[in-house]
Design a protein around this motif. Sequence first.
Motif, short mmCIF file in Angstrom:
data_model
loop_
_atom_site.label_atom_id
_atom_site.label_comp_id
_atom_site.label_asym_id
_atom_site.label_seq_id
_atom_site.Cartn_x
_atom_site.Cartn_y
_atom_site.Cartn_z
N GLN A 97 57.65 5.76 45.93
CA GLN A 97 56.25 5.44 46.23
C GLN A 97 55.69 4.53 45.14
O GLN A 97 55.79 4.84 43.96
N PRO A 98 55.10 3.39 45.50
CA PRO A 98 54.65 2.41 44.49
C PRO A 98 53.38 2.88 43.79
O PRO A 98 52.41 3.30 44.42
N LEU A 99 53.38 2.76 42.47
CA LEU A 99 52.22 3.15 41.66
C LEU A 99 51.98 2.09 40.60
O LEU A 99 52.90 1.44 40.12
N LEU A 100 50.72 1.94 40.22
CA LEU A 100 50.35 1.11 39.09
C LEU A 100 49.78 2.01 38.01
O LEU A 100 48.73 2.63 38.20
N VAL A 101 50.48 2.09 36.89
CA VAL A 101 50.08 2.98 35.80
C VAL A 101 49.40 2.15 34.72
O VAL A 101 49.98 1.17 34.24
N PRO A 102 48.17 2.50 34.33
CA PRO A 102 47.47 1.73 33.30
C PRO A 102 48.10 1.93 31.92
O PRO A 102 48.50 3.03 31.56
N LEU A 103 48.17 0.84 31.17
CA LEU A 103 48.71 0.86 29.81
C LEU A 103 47.74 0.18 28.86
O LEU A 103 47.02 -0.74 29.26
N THR A 104 47.72 0.64 27.62
CA THR A 104 47.02 -0.08 26.56
C THR A 104 48.09 -0.77 25.72
O THR A 104 48.80 -0.14 24.96
N CYS A 105 48.18 -2.07 25.92
CA CYS A 105 49.26 -2.85 25.30
C CYS A 105 48.80 -3.37 23.95
O CYS A 105 47.72 -3.95 23.82
N GLY A 106 49.62 -3.17 22.93
CA GLY A 106 49.29 -3.64 21.59
C GLY A 106 50.48 -4.30 20.93
O GLY A 106 51.62 -4.22 21.42
N CYS A 107 50.21 -4.96 19.82
CA CYS A 107 51.28 -5.56 19.03
C CYS A 107 51.60 -4.56 17.92
O CYS A 107 50.91 -4.51 16.89
N ASN A 108 52.62 -3.74 18.15
CA ASN A 108 52.87 -2.58 17.31
C ASN A 108 54.01 -2.82 16.32
O ASN A 108 55.04 -3.37 16.68
N PRO A 109 53.84 -2.38 15.07
CA PRO A 109 54.89 -2.56 14.07
C PRO A 109 56.08 -1.65 14.32
O PRO A 109 55.95 -0.57 14.90
N THR A 110 57.26 -2.07 13.90
CA THR A 110 58.47 -1.26 13.95
C THR A 110 58.94 -1.04 12.52
O THR A 110 58.27 -1.42 11.57
N ASN A 111 60.10 -0.46 12.37
CA ASN A 111 60.64 -0.28 11.01
C ASN A 111 61.30 -1.54 10.48
O ASN A 111 61.78 -1.57 9.36
N GLY A 112 61.31 -2.58 11.33
CA GLY A 112 61.90 -3.84 10.90
C GLY A 112 60.83 -4.83 10.47
O GLY A 112 59.72 -4.47 10.09
N THR A 113 61.17 -6.11 10.54
CA THR A 113 60.23 -7.16 10.11
C THR A 113 59.38 -7.65 11.26
O THR A 113 58.38 -8.34 11.04
N ASN A 114 59.75 -7.31 12.50
CA ASN A 114 59.04 -7.82 13.66
C ASN A 114 58.13 -6.76 14.28
O ASN A 114 58.41 -5.56 14.20
N ASN A 115 57.06 -7.23 14.91
CA ASN A 115 56.22 -6.36 15.72
C ASN A 115 56.70 -6.43 17.16
O ASN A 115 57.26 -7.44 17.60
N ILE A 116 56.46 -5.36 17.90
CA ILE A 116 56.90 -5.31 19.29
C ILE A 116 55.67 -5.18 20.19
O ILE A 116 54.74 -4.43 19.89
N SER A 117 55.68 -5.96 21.28
CA SER A 117 54.59 -5.91 22.25
C SER A 117 54.85 -4.72 23.17
O SER A 117 55.75 -4.76 24.02
N SER A 118 54.08 -3.65 23.00
CA SER A 118 54.38 -2.42 23.73
C SER A 118 53.14 -1.55 23.88
O SER A 118 52.16 -1.70 23.16
N ALA A 119 53.23 -0.64 24.83
CA ALA A 119 52.25 0.44 24.98
C ALA A 119 52.96 1.71 24.56
O ALA A 119 53.83 2.21 25.28
N ASN A 120 52.63 2.23 23.41
CA ASN A 120 53.35 3.38 22.87
C ASN A 120 52.85 4.67 23.49
O ASN A 120 51.65 4.96 23.44
N THR A 121 53.76 5.43 24.08
CA THR A 121 53.39 6.72 24.65
C THR A 121 54.22 7.81 23.98
O THR A 121 55.40 7.61 23.68
N ASN A 122 53.58 8.94 23.73
CA ASN A 122 54.24 10.04 23.02
C ASN A 122 54.90 11.00 24.00
O ASN A 122 54.34 11.29 25.07
N TYR A 123 56.04 11.50 23.62
CA TYR A 123 56.81 12.42 24.47
C TYR A 123 57.41 13.50 23.58
O TYR A 123 57.89 13.21 22.48
N THR A 124 57.38 14.74 24.04
CA THR A 124 57.97 15.86 23.32
C THR A 124 59.32 16.21 23.94
O THR A 124 59.40 16.47 25.15
N ILE A 125 60.36 16.20 23.12
CA ILE A 125 61.73 16.40 23.60
C ILE A 125 61.90 17.81 24.20
O ILE A 125 61.47 18.80 23.61
#
Length: 632
Positions: A97-125
Amino acid sequence: MTAKLHQPTLLLLLLILVGVFLHRSHAQPNITGYNCTASQTGYPCRTYAFYRGALAPNYTDLASIGDLFGVSRLMIAEPSNISASAAALSAPLVADQPLLVPLTCGCNPTNGTNNISSANTNYTIRSGDTFYLLSIGAFENLTSYQSVEVVNPSLVPTNLSIGDDVVFPIFCKCPNTTQVAGGLNYLVSYVLQPSDNLSSVASRFGVSEQSIVDINGNSTKTTETLFVPVSKLPNLTQPNVSAAAPAAPPAAKEERTGLIVGLAIGVGLLGACLILGIGLLVHRERSREKRGPGGLEGDGGEKRQAYGDKGSREMEVNLLADVTDCLDKYRVFGIDELKEATEGFSPKCLIQGSVYKGCVDGEMFAIKKMKWNAYEELKILQKVNHGNLVRLEGFCIDPEDANCYLVYEFIPSGSLHSWLHEAGHRGRLDWKTRLRIAVDVANGLQYIHEHTRPRVVHKDIKSSNILLDSNMRAKIANFGLAKSGCNAITMHIVGTQGYIAPEYLSDGVVSTRMDVFSFGVVLLELVSGREATDEEGRVIWAAAVEAFGGRSSEEIGKAERLKGWMDEGLLADEACSTESVASAMSIAISCLNRDPSKRPSMVEIVYALCRSDDIFDFSEDASSNDAQVLAR
């Protein structure tokens, strides 16, 4: 000699293998994410991901998918062309079933030298989870396990523990200012399927193939994330999940007739039994009256006492069973020591509502007296531990009158409400203290929204539930209305007038964004010194949106309007920066947006408050007309 003859051949084979490897590597989908720069225009932005419902076993309804992405069911239903009725929001989804999920997209830092264009969502294992299985399963290749590893450097992918908090970077992009000026509003994240091609994707979204190529190139690899440029979201066609049942065949009609006859006979017998039962009850009550007020024959006093003791013991067992998990975490107080501490719960020890001040073993506590409905509050309080939340010290159960007492740390300086609005305190808080209080409250809300699973929604953020310690640092109190888990619909609306989010008041939608709205009202109180509602019952937020939202956000006259809203005590504060107050007012207006999805998250609010810059523009969507409608 033979070895020398074979060296060129081996070298040639090696070069061929390297070429094949590079070709295959190039043919693989993006695995590390899309780079961006922190100064890049357009970030952060609201965008959407195309998600296929009911493909993963645990994600077969809007609630579970909303929890996965940290949004409410309504926030998915509206752009996905699904009815906002309670039945539609709760209905199971069909496969794909097709859905459109809203995201807040940001330019987020990683542990490297580059930032990643992403919407970070938290998940508990959970049990059986891995980065790879979650990336291709629950998140449907909207991210990759390699990017998850990059974003979570402290976690070992081969040694995950149940309960680990993981950030999953959902691939997204924001259009730049030039693209927005050209009418491009969203870059929808879309994962290519084996049956897809550019033509089919373009047709689904109502755009041209060339526009997709301009953004993504000619890539059409399976599981690759494409960004589909759209000026408006597509009108998704949803399956009819409530189709009428087919007509019954003749044999079924005969069976139905027999069923109706049998049902009629059963209802008749049930009615006869009901009349007989009522007669027996009346007879028993008359007999009881003849035996006297005790309702028991013989020595009524002794038997009533025995029955009461038994009932009390059973009640105590039931109450303790509800809080068994708390017994080793909190101090269990005795009712006698609480009575002694509060002089028998004397009115002179009353702080507010049903909260008393009492001293036990030389230590001061705040003791909240309540009927036995504390289990949910206890369950939530077990999960939270943060410096900007009032700490629970222990509890007490009194089975004689079915009361429960929650014993909290005592916060000496009282509530923010008293400091802002009561005589003797009014106007005494300088701007630096007010701003620090706002940051404290925002940090507390960020913690319960982002670092608890399921997320906790406080549901009653207001100035009287914000307490100040001896250093005038703020702590959030009173989790009596809090809910563990978002994306719910309730018909039982609770809260305080002036702080309730419009979507909760009208539709009963429970989400973390309702706390954001209430926080916006508290910010208005800090800036203006005004109550959340005036003497005529009008809400302060509606007036603020009318004064500063939409067209009123123009720079012309904004400084004068702001001075008209500022507390007199702030106008006299030489250290108070007008720019800082304007920034806080801007954040408040963003929090009060009519559309919950356009309100900032508490993470963004904390960031903006700490920078004390005008990060969030006044909302263009919260026009004065909206304010008038919502204020009714």
